[in-house]
Motif scaffolding. Structure first.
Motif, short mmCIF file in Angstrom:
data_model
loop_
_atom_site.label_atom_id
_atom_site.label_comp_id
_atom_site.label_asym_id
_atom_site.label_seq_id
_atom_site.Cartn_x
_atom_site.Cartn_y
_atom_site.Cartn_z
N ASP A 1 0.83 -1.21 0.00
CA ASP A 1 0.00 0.00 0.00
C ASP A 1 0.86 1.25 0.00
N GLU B 1 1.09 4.18 -2.83
CA GLU B 1 0.76 5.57 -2.50
C GLU B 1 1.97 6.48 -2.66
N THR C 1 0.74 6.88 3.46
CA THR C 1 -0.55 6.28 3.10
C THR C 1 -1.74 7.17 3.48
N LYS D 1 -4.93 6.94 1.06
CA LYS D 1 -5.76 5.73 1.16
C LYS D 1 -6.52 5.70 2.48
#
Length: 523
Positions: free
Chosen positions: A83, A87, A376, A379
Motif C-alpha cells: 500500500d 501511495e 498512506t 488511502k
C-alpha cells in the motif's frame, strides 16, 4: 493562486450558523487534511477544525521520507509495504514540488549482509511494480565512497543502492490544506473542539472555540471524524469518558547537522544498529538529518523534548557509521515527535508495533481514524470518507484523489535547493512580493535560506497566525537552525503584526512564546 483565509472561513461559519455539514473533521494533521480533501473532492460539504495549527504535532516531525517501509518488509507486513509503495508513487506524481525521488546507500561491512539486504530490496522493487522509482543494485566499495564520501571506511566491503521518496512534511500538509480549500472545504486553525453535540445518544455536531477571540461556536454534521493523532483518546473521551485508551506512544527524535556530514545527494540507511533499530542520515534543505529513535513514553506532550539517552544514541551511532563524527556543538536543531501507534496485543516494545491505521466507529457514530503513516494518508482518507458517507447516508461518490494534482502542482519541479520550489506554481506570488519591495527580497536571517517575503505570503495566503506558524511550518527555519530562527522571531513578529493589525504587546507575547518552543529544539 491557492489561498487559505481564516477570516473568510470564520465569516462563512457565521453566515450559516445552522448549517448541517456532511462531515466535520477534528484535527488538521496528515490524516485530517487528507480526509478534508477526500470529502470535498467528492462534493461533500466539509469543515475542518484544528486546535493549534496545521501539522503542529507529529505530521511536521517525520524523517521527511515518503517510503514503503523497508523495515516493515523485514517484519513481514507485506500488505502495508505494498500500500505504501503504491501511495508513494501517486504522491510523487501528484505533488512533485514538495516531493522527490531520493537515492539511498546501504553500506555493507559483512559480505553476507550484501546478499541478505540485496534480496530484501529486490523484493521491495518488485512490490512497487510500475510505480517503482528505480532498480536497486549492488555498489562496489569505490562507488559507495563516491556517492557517500563521509561513510565509515574501515571494514567497508560494498554497498547497495535503492530508491525511496523524500518530502517536506509541513509543506505537504499546507499543500493538502490549500487543495482542500480549492475543492470547497472550510478550514479553521487555532480552533479547538471542546465538546460534542448529541441527540438520542448519537453525535450530531461539535462545540469549538476561536482561540483568537474566545468566541464559542457550534457546528452540526451528518458525520464527525476524529483525526486528532496524539489526542485521539482525549477526543473519544469527549464522547465517552470511560472509553479505554487506543494508543501506544513512542517518541522519535532527529538531529539536524550541516551539509558537511553528508555532502552528496544520497541518503545513508543502516538497516540494523546494535540494538536493532534503523538509522538514517538524510540530506534535506541543505542540511543533514540523523534519526530516528523509538522510545516508549508514558504521556503526551504538545511540544515533546528529546531525552538525553536519545541524543546520545544518535550521536554515538552516527559516529559508528560516519567518518566525521558529530558532536553536540554540531547540532543546529533537534526535533522530537510522538508516534500515535495503535495498541497491538502481544507486542513488546513500540518499534514492533504495526504502523497500520485503524478506523473505529463508536456506538455514538463518532468515527475515529488513527495510526497509519504519512505515505498512506490518501488511502486512509479514502477509506474513512467511504465509512462516513455510508454511516451518514450520503450519496455514494467514488474517490478521485489517486490521480488528483495537489495545489501548486507543476509539470516539472525546480531546483530543490531553491526554498521557493516547495511552493510550486504559487512561487510566482512570492516572487511578485519580492519584486515589489527590496526589503522583502532580503534574507529573513543570514543563516537561513528564506526571503523575508515568505512571512507576508504565509499570513496573506497560508493562514499563518503566530510566529511559530511561520518559523516552524510555513518555513522550516526552526528545524534548519533553531538559534537563527529565535534571532529572526522579533522581525517576524513585527511583519505579522502589521499584516494582522496586532499591537506591540502581541509582538512581545509572540516572541516569548516562540522562545519557549525553540527551547525544545536546540541543545
Amino acid at each position: 493562486m491557492s489561498i487559505l483565509d481564516r477570516n473568510q472561513s470564520i465569516a462563512r461559519l457565521d453566515a450559516e450558523p445552522g448549517k448541517c455539514w456532511d462531515l466535520v473533521i477534528i484535527g488538521g494533521g496528515a490524516s485530517g487534511l487528507g480526509v478534508a480533501l477526500e470529502a470535498a473532492s467528492r462534493g461533500y460539504s466539509a469543515l475542518l477544525l484544528e486546535a493549534h495549527d496545521f501539522a503542529k504535532g507529529t505530521s511536521s516531525r517525520s524523517t521527511k521520507l515518503v517510503h514503503g517501509g523497508v523495515r516493515y518488509l523485514a517484519q513481514g507486513n507485506i500488505g502495508l509495504v505494498m500500500d505504501a509503495l503504491r501511495e508513494r508513487g501517486r504522491l510523487l506524481a501528484n505533488a512533485p514540488h514538495v516531493t522527490r525521488k531520493q537515492p539511498f546507500v546501504v553500506p555493507v561491512y559483512r559480505w553476507w549482509d550484501a546478499a541478505f539486504y540485496g534480496a530484501g530490496l529486490m523484493v521491495y522493487d518488485l512490490l512497487a511494480g510500475r510505480l517503482g522509482l528505480g532498480r536497486s543494485r549492488l555498489l562496489s566499495r569505490a562507488e559507495v565512497l563516491r556517492r557517500a564520501p563521509t561513510v565509515k571506511q574501515a571494514g567497508l566491503k560494498a554497498g547497495i543502492l535503492y530508491y525511496d521518496g523524500q518530502f517536506d512534511d509541513a509543506r505537504l500538509a499546507l499543500t493538502l490544506a490549500l487543495s482542500a480549500a480549492e475543492a470547497g472545504a472550510v478550514l479553521v486553525n487555532h480552533a479547538p473542539v471542546i465538546g460534542l453535540l448529541k441527540q438520542a445518544g448519537k453525535v450530531t455536531g461539535v462545540r469549538f472555540v476561536d482561540s483568537e477571540t474566545g468566541i464559542e461556536r457550534m457546528a452540526h454534521a451528518r458525520a464527525i471524524i476524529n483525526a486528532t493523532g496524539l489526542f485521539t483518546d482525549q477526543t473519544r473521551h469527549l464522547d465517552d469518558p470511560s472509553r479505554p485508551s487506543t494508543l501506544s506512544l513512542s517518541q522519535g527524535i532527529h538531529l539536524v547537522l550541516d551539509r558537511s556530514f553528508l555532502p552528496g545527494d544520497d541518503a545513508v540507511m543502516v538497516p540494523k544498529t546494535a540494538d536493532g533499530r534503523v538509522l538514517f542520515a538524510v540530506p534535506w534543505h541543505d542540511r543533514t538529518i540523523i534519526g530516528t529513535t523509538d522510545t516508549p513514553i508514558p504521556e503526551i506532550a504538545l511540544e515533546p523534548r528529546p531525552l538525553e539517552q536519545e541524543i546520545e544514541f544518535l550521536l554515538t551511532h552516527a559516529a559508528l557509521y560516519l567518518e566525521k563524527a558529530p558532536a553536540r556543538a554540531d547540532v543546529l536543531a533537534v526535533f522530537s515527535g510522538i508516534r500515535p501507534l495503535v495498541k497491538a496485543d502481544g507486542v513488546s516494545g513500540t518499534s514492533a508495533v504495526p504502523r497500520d491505521h485503524l478506523i473505529i466507529t463508536d456506538p455514538s457514530g463518532l468515527i475515529t481514524l488513527t495510526g497509519g503513516k504519512w505515505t498512506t494518508y490518501r488511502k486512509m482518507a479514502e477509506q474513512t470518507v467511504d465509512r462516513a458517507a455510508d454511516l451518514a447516508g450520503l450519496p455514494p461518490v467514488p474517490s478521485n484523489t489517486a490521480d488528483r494534482h495537489l495545489a501548486g502542482w507543476v509539470e516539472k519541479a525546480g531546483d530543490y535547493a531553491d526554498p521557493l520550489t516547495v511552493y510550486g506554481a504559487d512561487a510566482d506570488a512570492v516572487r511578485a512580493l519580492m519584486a515589489s519591495d527590496p526589503a522583502l527580497a532580503a534574507p529573513l536571517h543570514p543563516r537561513l535560506p528564506y526571503p523575508t517575503a515568505l512571512v507576508i505570503h504565509a499570513v496573506r495566503a497560508e493562514m499563518a497566525r503566530t510566529v511559530e506558524d511561520v518559523l516552524a511550518r510555513r518555513t522550516r527555519a526552526l528545524l534548519l537552525d533553531a538559534a537563527a530562527a529565535l534571532e529572526a522571531a522579533p522581525k517576524v513578529a513585527t511583519l505579522m503584526a502589521a499584516e494582522l493589525g496586532r499591537d506591540e504587546t502581541w509582538q512581545q507575547q509572540q516572541v516569548e512564546a516562540f522562545a519557549a518552543t525553540a527551547a525544545a529544539h536546540h541543545l
